[in-house]
Design a protein around this motif. Sequence first.
Motif, PDB file in Angstrom:
ATOM      1  N   GLU A 137       2.714   6.065  -2.652  1.00 25.81           N
ATOM      2  CA  GLU A 137       3.859   6.955  -2.874  1.00 25.81           C
ATOM      3  C   GLU A 137       4.194   7.053  -4.357  1.00 25.81           C
ATOM      4  O   GLU A 137       4.544   8.131  -4.851  1.00 25.81           O
ATOM      5  N   ARG A 138       4.072   5.936  -5.061  1.00 22.45           N
ATOM      6  CA  ARG A 138       4.310   5.983  -6.503  1.00 22.45           C
ATOM      7  C   ARG A 138       3.264   6.870  -7.176  1.00 22.45           C
ATOM      8  O   ARG A 138       3.584   7.663  -8.062  1.00 22.45           O
ATOM      9  N   ALA A 139       1.998   6.713  -6.747  1.00 24.82           N
ATOM     10  CA  ALA A 139       0.935   7.523  -7.342  1.00 24.82           C
ATOM     11  C   ALA A 139       1.199   9.008  -7.091  1.00 24.82           C
ATOM     12  O   ALA A 139       1.023   9.845  -7.982  1.00 24.82           O
ATOM     13  N   ALA A 140       1.632   9.338  -5.886  1.00 19.99           N
ATOM     14  CA  ALA A 140       1.897  10.736  -5.568  1.00 19.99           C
ATOM     15  C   ALA A 140       3.073  11.254  -6.392  1.00 19.99           C
ATOM     16  O   ALA A 140       3.046  12.389  -6.906  1.00 19.99           O
ATOM     17  N   ALA A 141       4.086  10.434  -6.536  1.00 23.19           N
ATOM     18  CA  ALA A 141       5.292  10.880  -7.246  1.00 23.19           C
ATOM     19  C   ALA A 141       4.999  11.161  -8.714  1.00 23.19           C
ATOM     20  O   ALA A 141       5.685  11.978  -9.349  1.00 23.19           O
ATOM     21  N   TRP A 190       0.833  -1.200   0.000  1.00 22.04           N
ATOM     22  CA  TRP A 190       0.000   0.000   0.000  1.00 22.04           C
ATOM     23  C   TRP A 190       0.873   1.257   0.000  1.00 22.04           C
ATOM     24  O   TRP A 190       0.652   2.187  -0.788  1.00 22.04           O
ATOM     25  N   THR A 191       1.871   1.272   0.863  1.00 27.38           N
ATOM     26  CA  THR A 191       2.741   2.442   0.949  1.00 27.38           C
ATOM     27  C   THR A 191       3.448   2.684  -0.383  1.00 27.38           C
ATOM     28  O   THR A 191       3.481   3.815  -0.892  1.00 27.38           O
ATOM     29  N   ASP A 192       3.998   1.619  -0.962  1.00 26.67           N
ATOM     30  CA  ASP A 192       4.605   1.749  -2.290  1.00 26.67           C
ATOM     31  C   ASP A 192       3.627   2.357  -3.284  1.00 26.67           C
ATOM     32  O   ASP A 192       3.958   3.288  -4.016  1.00 26.67           O
ATOM     33  N   GLY A 193       2.418   1.825  -3.301  1.00 24.83           N
ATOM     34  CA  GLY A 193       1.421   2.252  -4.276  1.00 24.83           C
ATOM     35  C   GLY A 193       1.072   3.715  -4.150  1.00 24.83           C
ATOM     36  O   GLY A 193       1.099   4.456  -5.140  1.00 24.83           O
ATOM     37  N   PHE A 248      -0.613   5.956   6.856  1.00 21.99           N
ATOM     38  CA  PHE A 248      -1.313   6.610   5.744  1.00 21.99           C
ATOM     39  C   PHE A 248      -1.642   8.059   6.114  1.00 21.99           C
ATOM     40  O   PHE A 248      -1.434   8.985   5.309  1.00 21.99           O
ATOM     41  N   ARG A 249      -2.128   8.258   7.320  1.00 20.11           N
ATOM     42  CA  ARG A 249      -2.437   9.612   7.776  1.00 20.11           C
ATOM     43  C   ARG A 249      -1.183  10.493   7.694  1.00 20.11           C
ATOM     44  O   ARG A 249      -1.232  11.634   7.223  1.00 20.11           O
ATOM     45  N   ARG A 250      -0.063   9.976   8.147  1.00 20.25           N
ATOM     46  CA  ARG A 250       1.176  10.763   8.109  1.00 20.25           C
ATOM     47  C   ARG A 250       1.588  11.089   6.665  1.00 20.25           C
ATOM     48  O   ARG A 250       2.052  12.195   6.379  1.00 20.25           O
ATOM     49  N   HIS A 251       1.391  10.117   5.784  1.00 22.24           N
ATOM     50  CA  HIS A 251       1.710  10.350   4.370  1.00 22.24           C
ATOM     51  C   HIS A 251       0.881  11.507   3.821  1.00 22.24           C
ATOM     52  O   HIS A 251       1.417  12.430   3.191  1.00 22.24           O
ATOM     53  N   VAL A 252      -0.416  11.462   4.064  1.00 23.17           N
ATOM     54  CA  VAL A 252      -1.284  12.521   3.549  1.00 23.17           C
ATOM     55  C   VAL A 252      -0.928  13.849   4.219  1.00 23.17           C
ATOM     56  O   VAL A 252      -0.908  14.900   3.567  1.00 23.17           O
ATOM     57  N   LEU A 253      -0.616  13.786   5.492  1.00 23.96           N
ATOM     58  CA  LEU A 253      -0.271  15.026   6.209  1.00 23.96           C
ATOM     59  C   LEU A 253       0.961  15.685   5.583  1.00 23.96           C
ATOM     60  O   LEU A 253       1.019  16.909   5.423  1.00 23.96           O
ATOM     61  N   ARG A 254       1.923  14.854   5.221  1.00 22.17           N
ATOM     62  CA  ARG A 254       3.130  15.411   4.589  1.00 22.17           C
ATOM     63  C   ARG A 254       2.775  16.093   3.270  1.00 22.17           C
ATOM     64  O   ARG A 254       3.191  17.231   2.999  1.00 22.17           O
ATOM     65  N   LEU A 255       1.974  15.412   2.467  1.00 20.64           N
ATOM     66  CA  LEU A 255       1.578  15.998   1.181  1.00 20.64           C
ATOM     67  C   LEU A 255       0.814  17.302   1.383  1.00 20.64           C
ATOM     68  O   LEU A 255       0.987  18.272   0.643  1.00 20.64           O
ATOM     69  N   VAL A 256      -0.049  17.303   2.398  1.00 21.03           N
ATOM     70  CA  VAL A 256      -0.862  18.500   2.660  1.00 21.03           C
ATOM     71  C   VAL A 256       0.043  19.666   3.063  1.00 21.03           C
ATOM     72  O   VAL A 256      -0.153  20.806   2.631  1.00 21.03           O
ATOM     73  N   ALA A 284      -3.951  12.214  -6.006  1.00 23.28           N
ATOM     74  CA  ALA A 284      -3.507  10.952  -6.618  1.00 23.28           C
ATOM     75  C   ALA A 284      -3.922   9.756  -5.774  1.00 23.28           C
ATOM     76  O   ALA A 284      -4.093   8.644  -6.298  1.00 23.28           O
ATOM     77  N   VAL A 285      -4.088   9.960  -4.475  1.00 22.42           N
ATOM     78  CA  VAL A 285      -4.556   8.872  -3.613  1.00 22.42           C
ATOM     79  C   VAL A 285      -5.850   8.278  -4.158  1.00 22.42           C
ATOM     80  O   VAL A 285      -6.037   7.054  -4.175  1.00 22.42           O
ATOM     81  N   PHE A 286      -6.731   9.133  -4.632  1.00 26.91           N
ATOM     82  CA  PHE A 286      -8.039   8.651  -5.063  1.00 26.91           C
ATOM     83  C   PHE A 286      -7.971   7.941  -6.416  1.00 26.91           C
ATOM     84  O   PHE A 286      -8.772   7.041  -6.691  1.00 26.91           O
ATOM     85  N   ASP A 287      -6.983   8.337  -7.249  1.00 32.39           N
ATOM     86  CA  ASP A 287      -6.798   7.589  -8.493  1.00 32.39           C
ATOM     87  C   ASP A 287      -6.260   6.196  -8.188  1.00 32.39           C
ATOM     88  O   ASP A 287      -6.647   5.209  -8.822  1.00 32.39           O
ATOM     89  N   PHE A 288      -5.382   6.155  -7.209  1.00 31.86           N
ATOM     90  CA  PHE A 288      -4.876   4.854  -6.767  1.00 31.86           C
ATOM     91  C   PHE A 288      -6.031   3.979  -6.261  1.00 31.86           C
ATOM     92  O   PHE A 288      -6.154   2.800  -6.639  1.00 31.86           O
ATOM     93  N   LEU A 289      -6.896   4.559  -5.452  1.00 31.47           N
ATOM     94  CA  LEU A 289      -8.055   3.808  -4.956  1.00 31.47           C
ATOM     95  C   LEU A 289      -8.950   3.365  -6.108  1.00 31.47           C
ATOM     96  O   LEU A 289      -9.427   2.225  -6.136  1.00 31.47           O
TER      97      LEU A 289
END
Lengths: 188, 188
Positions: free
Chosen positions: B70-74, B65-68, B129-137, B85-90
């Motif tokens: 992060e790749r989508a965000a990148a 999940w983390t790989d996915g 996941f929350r931390r990942h989104v927080l960083r992006l935000v 991009a999280v939602f496209d991944f979903l």
Amino acid sequence: MLDDAGAREAVVTAADRLFYARGIQAVGMDAVRAEAGISLKRIYALFPSKEDLVVAVLAGRTREWTDGVERAAAAASDPRDRILAVFDFLDAWFREDGFRGCAFINSFGELGATSPRIADAVFEHKDAFRRHVLRLVREAGLPDAVALQVVLLAEGAQTTAAIMRDADAARQARRAAEVLLAAEPAAG
Amino acid sequence: MLDDAGAREAVVTAADRLFYARGIQAVGMDAVRAEAGISLKRIYALFPSKEDLVVAVLAGRTREWTDGVERAAAAASDPRDRILAVFDFLDAWFREDGFRGCAFINSFGELGATSPRIADAVFEHKDAFRRHVLRLVREAGLPDAVALQVVLLAEGAQTTAAIMRDADAARQARRAAEVLLAAEPAAG
DNA sequence: CACGAGAGAGAACGACCGTTCTCTCCGCTC
DNA sequence: GAGCGGAGAGAACGGTCGTTCTCTCTCGTG
């Protein structure tokens, strides 16, 4: 002796408490018997199988949930506040002792793959909630799509509150919903 | 013969497939043995108990999940697009064959009340996941609260997609997230 | 070839679960 | 008071599960 209706209610109440606290498969029928004070023979006369009992428990929860959200909505006067009332209802629920997430989501995760009847009961419950929100959204003169988005926030708040033990999820979801409602023109 | 690392991977892969499709408690260790082609003796040498195996399966899912995400965000360049991009991944995930919801939410519903180790693994996953989104935000110069709201939408989309068999939930969640992001001043 | 370490196959074990059955007892009818 | 229908208590049954054990075979080493 308890009549059938009373016995049914005692069994469903006991099973609900146990299933919700520990999970369905972790609770044996003998534990239900002990908690309800109704013999196994009687339980099986009222519910032909454990699956039937689970379905009855879920039906009871749907009734309670529907009552709760409708009462919360009725307490507000402004159409948009009636939508947002869902999140106040969630907020109070999340703060209750023994809150352990949405029983329907939990049941689906546990038995949705195995039991179509349980998967259907969960589906029906969530669909009824979606229809409720959709009605409120239309009464507020907002586009239908807003209803689904409000539902997504409510569902997300329930899983997050359970897993992260974060009762504030309802408040965050409410704030997000306020933004979504405010972004739409007041057509109604 | 397979070395320990290879055997571990074979067992985890097999268990993951079976657990996800049928639920954890519905799958016996003998079914895992048959699917993995590794003897019970070897499995128990690698994983002292079924609970350990479940934890290993969840750890593998967290890695994927983390790989996915992060790749989508990148793949996106605009900071806000990286969040969305999280939602496209979903969306892509929901359309996969055999999609049956979030394995962590399902596991929590099934065993969260019984097994603190599993509850913790689920917590850790969702918190990462929350931390990942927080960083992006934060990289997008948006207030922290937006991150939680985006997480709520993502969680809600996962449960709704599973229960309602509605792959469009990701698209609806994305639209809601777009509104939430647009409502904030572009501080970054 | 003899032998021992280690692996796989699968039987075995003890526990538990959903469901049914037996036994006993109580309260009603004649 | 005799007999009976129905209820509760809980034993019993068949099956399954997680886990361990036994047996057999293979293979590398002397």
